[in-house]
Motif scaffolding. Structure first.
Motif, mmCIF file in Angstrom:
data_model
loop_
_atom_site.group_PDB
_atom_site.id
_atom_site.type_symbol
_atom_site.label_atom_id
_atom_site.label_comp_id
_atom_site.label_asym_id
_atom_site.label_seq_id
_atom_site.Cartn_x
_atom_site.Cartn_y
_atom_site.Cartn_z
ATOM 1 N N ALA A 178 38.264 64.914 31.655
ATOM 2 C CA ALA A 178 37.268 64.201 32.455
ATOM 3 C C ALA A 178 35.989 65.027 32.604
ATOM 4 O O ALA A 178 34.876 64.507 32.446
ATOM 5 C CB ALA A 178 37.847 63.861 33.830
ATOM 6 N N VAL A 179 36.159 66.308 32.918
ATOM 7 C CA VAL A 179 34.992 67.188 33.055
ATOM 8 C C VAL A 179 34.231 67.259 31.737
ATOM 9 O O VAL A 179 32.990 67.160 31.711
ATOM 10 C CB VAL A 179 35.432 68.603 33.502
ATOM 11 N N PHE A 180 34.959 67.414 30.643
ATOM 12 C CA PHE A 180 34.321 67.488 29.329
ATOM 13 C C PHE A 180 33.571 66.192 29.004
ATOM 14 O O PHE A 180 32.408 66.230 28.584
ATOM 15 C CB PHE A 180 35.371 67.767 28.256
ATOM 16 N N LEU A 181 34.209 65.054 29.213
ATOM 17 C CA LEU A 181 33.587 63.770 28.865
ATOM 18 C C LEU A 181 32.379 63.466 29.742
ATOM 19 O O LEU A 181 31.366 62.954 29.251
ATOM 20 C CB LEU A 181 34.625 62.648 28.965
ATOM 21 N N ILE A 182 32.473 63.772 31.027
ATOM 22 C CA ILE A 182 31.327 63.566 31.918
ATOM 23 C C ILE A 182 30.144 64.392 31.453
ATOM 24 O O ILE A 182 29.000 63.913 31.405
ATOM 25 C CB ILE A 182 31.699 63.908 33.375
ATOM 26 N N LYS A 183 30.430 65.659 31.096
ATOM 27 C CA LYS A 183 29.334 66.524 30.648
ATOM 28 C C LYS A 183 28.752 66.027 29.326
ATOM 29 O O LYS A 183 27.516 66.043 29.134
ATOM 30 C CB LYS A 183 29.842 67.959 30.506
ATOM 31 N N ILE A 188 24.361 63.324 26.276
ATOM 32 C CA ILE A 188 23.880 62.180 25.491
ATOM 33 C C ILE A 188 22.677 61.546 26.177
ATOM 34 O O ILE A 188 21.674 61.212 25.516
ATOM 35 C CB ILE A 188 25.013 61.142 25.311
ATOM 36 N N PHE A 189 22.754 61.392 27.493
ATOM 37 C CA PHE A 189 21.632 60.831 28.243
ATOM 38 C C PHE A 189 20.385 61.698 28.124
ATOM 39 O O PHE A 189 19.264 61.190 27.994
ATOM 40 C CB PHE A 189 22.008 60.669 29.718
ATOM 41 N N CYS A 190 20.584 63.022 28.152
ATOM 42 C CA CYS A 190 19.442 63.945 28.038
ATOM 43 C C CYS A 190 18.800 63.867 26.665
ATOM 44 O O CYS A 190 17.565 63.740 26.540
ATOM 45 C CB CYS A 190 19.886 65.371 28.317
ATOM 46 N N PHE A 191 19.625 63.960 25.619
ATOM 47 C CA PHE A 191 19.082 64.037 24.268
ATOM 48 C C PHE A 191 18.618 62.688 23.734
ATOM 49 O O PHE A 191 17.985 62.629 22.683
ATOM 50 C CB PHE A 191 20.107 64.675 23.330
ATOM 51 N N ASN A 192 18.902 61.621 24.460
ATOM 52 C CA ASN A 192 18.392 60.295 24.092
ATOM 53 C C ASN A 192 17.361 59.794 25.100
ATOM 54 O O ASN A 192 17.035 58.602 25.122
ATOM 55 C CB ASN A 192 19.541 59.294 23.984
ATOM 56 N N ALA A 200 16.542 67.886 36.240
ATOM 57 C CA ALA A 200 17.877 67.365 35.931
ATOM 58 C C ALA A 200 18.307 67.773 34.523
ATOM 59 O O ALA A 200 19.454 68.193 34.304
ATOM 60 C CB ALA A 200 17.896 65.844 36.067
ATOM 61 N N VAL A 201 17.396 67.680 33.571
ATOM 62 C CA VAL A 201 17.704 68.069 32.187
ATOM 63 C C VAL A 201 18.037 69.549 32.123
ATOM 64 O O VAL A 201 18.989 69.959 31.443
ATOM 65 C CB VAL A 201 16.525 67.728 31.254
ATOM 66 N N HIS A 202 17.257 70.350 32.831
ATOM 67 C CA HIS A 202 17.513 71.795 32.861
ATOM 68 C C HIS A 202 18.911 72.087 33.397
ATOM 69 O O HIS A 202 19.658 72.877 32.797
ATOM 70 C CB HIS A 202 16.470 72.493 33.731
ATOM 71 N N LEU A 203 19.281 71.479 34.509
ATOM 72 C CA LEU A 203 20.577 71.739 35.116
ATOM 73 C C LEU A 203 21.718 71.273 34.220
ATOM 74 O O LEU A 203 22.731 71.967 34.071
ATOM 75 C CB LEU A 203 20.664 71.053 36.480
ATOM 76 N N ILE A 204 21.571 70.122 33.599
ATOM 77 C CA ILE A 204 22.624 69.590 32.727
ATOM 78 C C ILE A 204 22.828 70.491 31.513
ATOM 79 O O ILE A 204 23.963 70.796 31.126
ATOM 80 C CB ILE A 204 22.282 68.156 32.286
ATOM 81 N N GLU A 210 30.882 72.084 29.712
ATOM 82 C CA GLU A 210 31.571 71.632 28.503
ATOM 83 C C GLU A 210 32.187 72.812 27.758
ATOM 84 O O GLU A 210 33.287 72.693 27.186
ATOM 85 C CB GLU A 210 30.613 70.856 27.581
ATOM 86 N N SER A 211 31.516 73.967 27.791
ATOM 87 C CA SER A 211 32.072 75.172 27.166
ATOM 88 C C SER A 211 33.330 75.622 27.890
ATOM 89 O O SER A 211 34.356 75.942 27.262
ATOM 90 C CB SER A 211 31.034 76.302 27.175
#
Length: 375
Positions: A178-183, A188-192, A200-204, A210-211
């Motif tokens: 769940a943690v991996f998929l949410i991240k 995906i939202f950031c890079f699209n 928000a982009v910086h924090l994500i 995900e690592s």
């Protein structure tokens, strides 16, 4: 089969290697800014952030394995002990560096008339450091001497969140996925350009959960597997060597691969945020579980280098600054190769010595209290 591992051999060597990559990356970036002939265009010197990803995957793997093991043995997790162990190991050096970077150095630089302008004042950043958000200091004020502390902040927030989740959520695999998929969805939202707010982009992008989740997934699978991992790797040796070769190619021949192929196969975010982490997980399992304890990586020098890798990481920017400040005029007059050799000889020796002294006379003072905690 792998439920009672107390120590993963050979990994300290790779902690040490990762710390070295960070030194060389920052060294070349700073040398370029100070009119030195820089080699930052060479792939080997571009691996600072990549090495930090390795640290993140390794943290996720080791911490999650210990938590799974504790929950299985005691049917609970002592969050208090977990936090205290992390506090004792991380906080003393972290807050020492914070004090040096926002109090001591600005004062000394002012009275000694050292030509360096800090991009912030203490009242602007102290709370961000206390809240373990040093990445926001860099986000708001740009590069500074304490910039490497951003990764410590990320790990601290991971520790704060991870232990309670592991205690309260019984389905560990579902939690990790769940943690991996949410991240991944957030990325995906950031890079699209669905998420465009710069903070928000910086924090994500910065909070690399995900690592850690990929490392945690490796720990979960290792703990619960009935497969003989050594035999599996022996059977699929070609696949493992292909994965390791990809990682080596990325570290040392990234620029060459791009030139030969005519396009950057490593530039897509899926590689840097997912595939690279999987490659690191494979390396960790291979080195820590499959490789023999008598391997070339398991020797006293590399082992000690791994033990002081936290100090190496924390102090290296200060040592680089000192070498640049005191030796710039002399080094710039030398042959570029000789200047390079002398520069890194001084930086490496200074960083190792500082990390060694810090461990012996500062960090170990606190670590003796950690041994008194119940495991």
């Amino acid at each position: 089969m792998y439920k009672n591992i107390s120590f993963f051999p050979n990994l300290n060597a790779f902690r040490f290697f990762a710390a070295l990559l960070v030194i060389f990356h920052h060294g070349e970036v700073i040398r370029a800014k100070n009119s030195f002939t820089s080699f930052e265009h060479i792939s080997f010197f571009q691996n600072g952030s990549t090495a930090v990803k390795f640290f993140f995957v390794l943290s996720g793997f080791l911490i999650s394995y210990l938590l799974i093991k504790e929950k299985a043995a005691k049917n609970t997790i002592s969050i208090k002990n977990f936090y205290l162990k992390r506090v004792i190991r991380i906080w003393p050096l972290y807050f020492l560096l914070v004090a040096i970077g926002i109090i001591i150095f600005p004062f000394l630089f002012n009275i000694l008339h050292i030509n360096y302008t800090f991009p912030y004042h203490i009242e602007q950043v102290w709370l961000l450091f206390v809240l373990f958000l040093p990445s926001l200091v860099t986000f708001k004020f740009g590069s500074h001497l304490l910039e490497p502390l951003w990764s410590i902040g990320v790990e601290e927030w991971f520790y704060i969140i991870w232990a309670p989740l592991f205690k309260w959520i019984n389905n560990k695999l579902a939690l990790i996925l769940a943690v991996f998929l949410i991240k991944v969805i957030l990325l995906i939202f950031c890079f699209n350009n669905i998420i465009t707010n710069t903070l928000a982009v910086h924090l994500i992008k910065t909070f690399a959960f995900e690592s850690m989740a990929i490392g945690a997934l490796g720990a979960y699978l290792l703990y619960h597997t009935n497969i003989n991992v050594k035999a599996w790797y022996k059977k699929h040796v070609f696949v493992n060597y292909l994965l390791l070769a990809t990682l080596i190619g990325y570290f040392f021949f990234r620029s060459t691969c791009i030139a030969l192929l005519g396009f950057d196969i490593f530039s897509h975010w899926v590689f840097s945020y997912i595939i690279l982490n999987i490659l690191f997980l494979n390396l960790i399992v291979y080195v820590g579980v499959v490789l023999d304890t008598r391997s070339v990586f398991n020797n006293s020098f590399l082992d000690y280098g791994g033990k002081i890798s936290y100090g190496i990481y924390m102090y290296h920017m200060i040592v680089i600054f000192v070498v640049i400040h005191l030796g710039k005029n002399h080094l710039l007059n030398l042959d570029p190769i000789l200047s390079f050799i002398i520069f890194y000889s001084l930086v490496l020796a200074g960083t190792f010595l500082t990390a060694h002294l810090s461990k012996k006379y500062f960090e170990d003072f606190f670590m003796k209290y950690r041994s008194k905690l119940n495991s």
